[in-house]
Write a protein that holds these residues in place. Structure first.
Motif, PDB file in Angstrom:
ATOM      1  N   PRO A 153      42.102 -17.150 -16.386  1.00  0.00           N
ATOM      2  CA  PRO A 153      43.301 -16.866 -17.171  1.00  0.00           C
ATOM      3  C   PRO A 153      43.622 -17.989 -18.142  1.00  0.00           C
ATOM      4  O   PRO A 153      43.462 -19.164 -17.836  1.00  0.00           O
ATOM      5  N   GLU A 154      44.110 -17.615 -19.313  1.00  0.00           N
ATOM      6  CA  GLU A 154      44.441 -18.585 -20.351  1.00  0.00           C
ATOM      7  C   GLU A 154      45.414 -19.627 -19.824  1.00  0.00           C
ATOM      8  O   GLU A 154      46.437 -19.303 -19.224  1.00  0.00           O
ATOM      9  N   GLY A 155      45.089 -20.886 -20.033  1.00  0.00           N
ATOM     10  CA  GLY A 155      45.988 -21.965 -19.661  1.00  0.00           C
ATOM     11  C   GLY A 155      45.849 -22.472 -18.248  1.00  0.00           C
ATOM     12  O   GLY A 155      46.523 -23.416 -17.875  1.00  0.00           O
ATOM     13  N   LEU A 156      44.959 -21.847 -17.442  1.00  0.00           N
ATOM     14  CA  LEU A 156      44.835 -22.297 -16.054  1.00  0.00           C
ATOM     15  C   LEU A 156      44.121 -23.634 -16.001  1.00  0.00           C
ATOM     16  O   LEU A 156      43.022 -23.781 -16.505  1.00  0.00           O
ATOM     17  N   GLN A 157      44.779 -24.616 -15.399  1.00  0.00           N
ATOM     18  CA  GLN A 157      44.167 -25.902 -15.145  1.00  0.00           C
ATOM     19  C   GLN A 157      44.534 -26.302 -13.727  1.00  0.00           C
ATOM     20  O   GLN A 157      45.655 -26.085 -13.294  1.00  0.00           O
ATOM     21  N   VAL A 158      43.580 -26.853 -13.009  1.00  0.00           N
ATOM     22  CA  VAL A 158      43.853 -27.278 -11.638  1.00  0.00           C
ATOM     23  C   VAL A 158      43.716 -28.782 -11.576  1.00  0.00           C
ATOM     24  O   VAL A 158      42.640 -29.328 -11.737  1.00  0.00           O
ATOM     25  N   ASP A 159      44.826 -29.467 -11.397  1.00  0.00           N
ATOM     26  CA  ASP A 159      44.843 -30.925 -11.328  1.00  0.00           C
ATOM     27  C   ASP A 159      45.765 -31.306 -10.185  1.00  0.00           C
ATOM     28  O   ASP A 159      46.966 -31.076 -10.249  1.00  0.00           O
ATOM     29  N   VAL A 160      45.198 -31.877  -9.130  1.00  0.00           N
ATOM     30  CA  VAL A 160      45.983 -32.164  -7.935  1.00  0.00           C
ATOM     31  C   VAL A 160      47.156 -33.080  -8.248  1.00  0.00           C
ATOM     32  O   VAL A 160      48.237 -32.953  -7.686  1.00  0.00           O
ATOM     33  N   GLY A 161      46.985 -34.010  -9.182  1.00  0.00           N
ATOM     34  CA  GLY A 161      48.038 -34.983  -9.422  1.00  0.00           C
ATOM     35  C   GLY A 161      49.105 -34.526 -10.388  1.00  0.00           C
ATOM     36  O   GLY A 161      50.242 -34.959 -10.306  1.00  0.00           O
ATOM     37  N   THR A 162      48.769 -33.632 -11.350  1.00  0.00           N
ATOM     38  CA  THR A 162      49.701 -33.356 -12.432  1.00  0.00           C
ATOM     39  C   THR A 162      49.888 -31.876 -12.696  1.00  0.00           C
ATOM     40  O   THR A 162      50.310 -31.495 -13.786  1.00  0.00           O
ATOM     41  N   MET A 163      49.596 -30.996 -11.753  1.00  0.00           N
ATOM     42  CA  MET A 163      49.734 -29.570 -11.989  1.00  0.00           C
ATOM     43  C   MET A 163      51.179 -29.238 -12.335  1.00  0.00           C
ATOM     44  O   MET A 163      52.106 -29.616 -11.645  1.00  0.00           O
ATOM     45  N   ALA A 164      51.372 -28.515 -13.444  1.00  0.00           N
ATOM     46  CA  ALA A 164      52.698 -28.114 -13.881  1.00  0.00           C
ATOM     47  C   ALA A 164      52.773 -26.596 -13.925  1.00  0.00           C
ATOM     48  O   ALA A 164      51.768 -25.904 -13.924  1.00  0.00           O
ATOM     49  N   ARG A 196      52.846 -34.467  -1.368  1.00  0.00           N
ATOM     50  CA  ARG A 196      52.342 -34.075  -0.043  1.00  0.00           C
ATOM     51  C   ARG A 196      52.286 -32.556   0.072  1.00  0.00           C
ATOM     52  O   ARG A 196      51.297 -31.993   0.548  1.00  0.00           O
ATOM     53  N   GLN A 197      53.352 -31.882  -0.384  1.00  0.00           N
ATOM     54  CA  GLN A 197      53.386 -30.427  -0.302  1.00  0.00           C
ATOM     55  C   GLN A 197      52.356 -29.805  -1.243  1.00  0.00           C
ATOM     56  O   GLN A 197      51.782 -28.749  -0.936  1.00  0.00           O
ATOM     57  N   LEU A 198      52.119 -30.462  -2.384  1.00  0.00           N
ATOM     58  CA  LEU A 198      51.078 -29.969  -3.279  1.00  0.00           C
ATOM     59  C   LEU A 198      49.720 -30.047  -2.605  1.00  0.00           C
ATOM     60  O   LEU A 198      48.911 -29.117  -2.686  1.00  0.00           O
ATOM     61  N   ARG A 199      49.459 -31.163  -1.910  1.00  0.00           N
ATOM     62  CA  ARG A 199      48.183 -31.290  -1.201  1.00  0.00           C
ATOM     63  C   ARG A 199      48.053 -30.216  -0.118  1.00  0.00           C
ATOM     64  O   ARG A 199      46.966 -29.677   0.103  1.00  0.00           O
ATOM     65  N   GLU A 200      49.171 -29.898   0.539  1.00  0.00           N
ATOM     66  CA  GLU A 200      49.133 -28.855   1.554  1.00  0.00           C
ATOM     67  C   GLU A 200      48.829 -27.496   0.927  1.00  0.00           C
ATOM     68  O   GLU A 200      48.062 -26.690   1.485  1.00  0.00           O
ATOM     69  N   LEU A 201      49.403 -27.236  -0.257  1.00  0.00           N
ATOM     70  CA  LEU A 201      49.134 -25.987  -0.951  1.00  0.00           C
ATOM     71  C   LEU A 201      47.675 -25.904  -1.367  1.00  0.00           C
ATOM     72  O   LEU A 201      47.030 -24.859  -1.248  1.00  0.00           O
ATOM     73  N   VAL A 202      47.152 -27.036  -1.858  1.00  0.00           N
ATOM     74  CA  VAL A 202      45.745 -27.097  -2.219  1.00  0.00           C
ATOM     75  C   VAL A 202      44.877 -26.792  -1.005  1.00  0.00           C
ATOM     76  O   VAL A 202      43.922 -26.015  -1.076  1.00  0.00           O
ATOM     77  N   THR A 203      45.222 -27.393   0.131  1.00  0.00           N
ATOM     78  CA  THR A 203      44.439 -27.164   1.352  1.00  0.00           C
ATOM     79  C   THR A 203      44.467 -25.705   1.757  1.00  0.00           C
ATOM     80  O   THR A 203      43.444 -25.122   2.125  1.00  0.00           O
ATOM     81  N   GLU A 204      45.640 -25.068   1.666  1.00  0.00           N
ATOM     82  CA  GLU A 204      45.739 -23.656   2.011  1.00  0.00           C
ATOM     83  C   GLU A 204      44.876 -22.805   1.091  1.00  0.00           C
ATOM     84  O   GLU A 204      44.225 -21.864   1.540  1.00  0.00           O
TER      85      GLU A 204
END
Length: 221
Positions: A153-164, A196-204
């Motif tokens: 999808p247009e605009g999709l970027q996956v960045d663990v540190g800066t995902m907006a 921390r919650q972002l990392r948990e979401l990534v793990t899921e």
């Protein structure tokens, strides 16, 4: 004096400007592999040399799914989302291939836990295509896992540190998108708890808990 030919695998690792002229003079070298099945494609992916990847596949017609001795393709060694996207979306690498250990690229990368954004990106592609069951081996019944996936999808970027929020894109699973947006909107998103919650979401996402039908309701905090 003997005619010395440079090691083309070392040239690939260094992204040397000498490599492509050498390959054009000796096209068979482009798909050559060492004793362990390591290829120029694997080297280019591992070192994130994207233009070399494109040249090997598009110009020199190397099979993008060329396997090493472990049955693993260049996608297994991608270390950045950009490299994975180039392989999958431009060069049509097969995300459903399983190595000799029985793991897909996403499963292998997730297991090693070295490049979580790449694992999440591949997980999103699995959700988009319906190619795999996360903990099973089911492949798409109509394509047997060989159909090139559609563009991300247009605009999709996956960045663990800066995902907006705006970078989340139209991810197929609305729960995944909702939780990304909810987390990114928090004032403490860049703080310790938000990350921390972002990392948990990534793990899921990596483990496949998001986007799968479940018989129990997810606990909300």
């Amino acid at each position: 004096m003997p005619n010395f030919q440079p090691n083309h695998f070392l040239l690939a690792a260094d992204n040397s400007p000498e490599l492509l002229p050498l390959l054009r003079l000796n096209p068979t070298l482009a798909s050559s592999q060492d004793d362990h099945g390591y290829s120029l494609l694997h080297a280019a992916a591992s070192y994130d040399h994207l233009d070399l990847l494109r040249a090997l596949v598009n110009e020199l017609h190397v099979d993008v799914d060329l396997k090493d001795e472990d049955g693993e393709t260049a996608l297994f060694v991608a270390e950045t989302v950009e490299c994975a996207k180039t392989l999958v979306e431009e060069l049509h690498a097969n995300i459903a291939i399983r190595g000799d250990e029985g793991k897909t690229p996403r499963e292998k990368i997730a297991e090693e836990d070295a490049f979580p954004p790449v694992a999440v990106y591949l997980r999103v592609k699995e959700l988009e295509t319906g190619t795999l069951e996360v903990n099973g081996v089911k492949e798409d019944s109509t394509t047997n896992g060989t159909q090139p996936p559609p563009p991300v999808p247009e605009g999709l970027q996956v960045d663990v540190g800066t995902m907006a929020t705006e970078e989340a894109g139209e991810v197929v699973d609305p729960e995944f998108r909702r939780r990304i947006e909810e987390l990114a909107a928090r004032e403490d998103f860049q703080g310790e708890d938000g990350q921390r919650q972002l990392r948990e979401l990534v793990t899921e996402a990596i483990m496949g808990d998001i986007g799968q039908e479940r018989g129990v309701r997810r606990r909300t905090s």
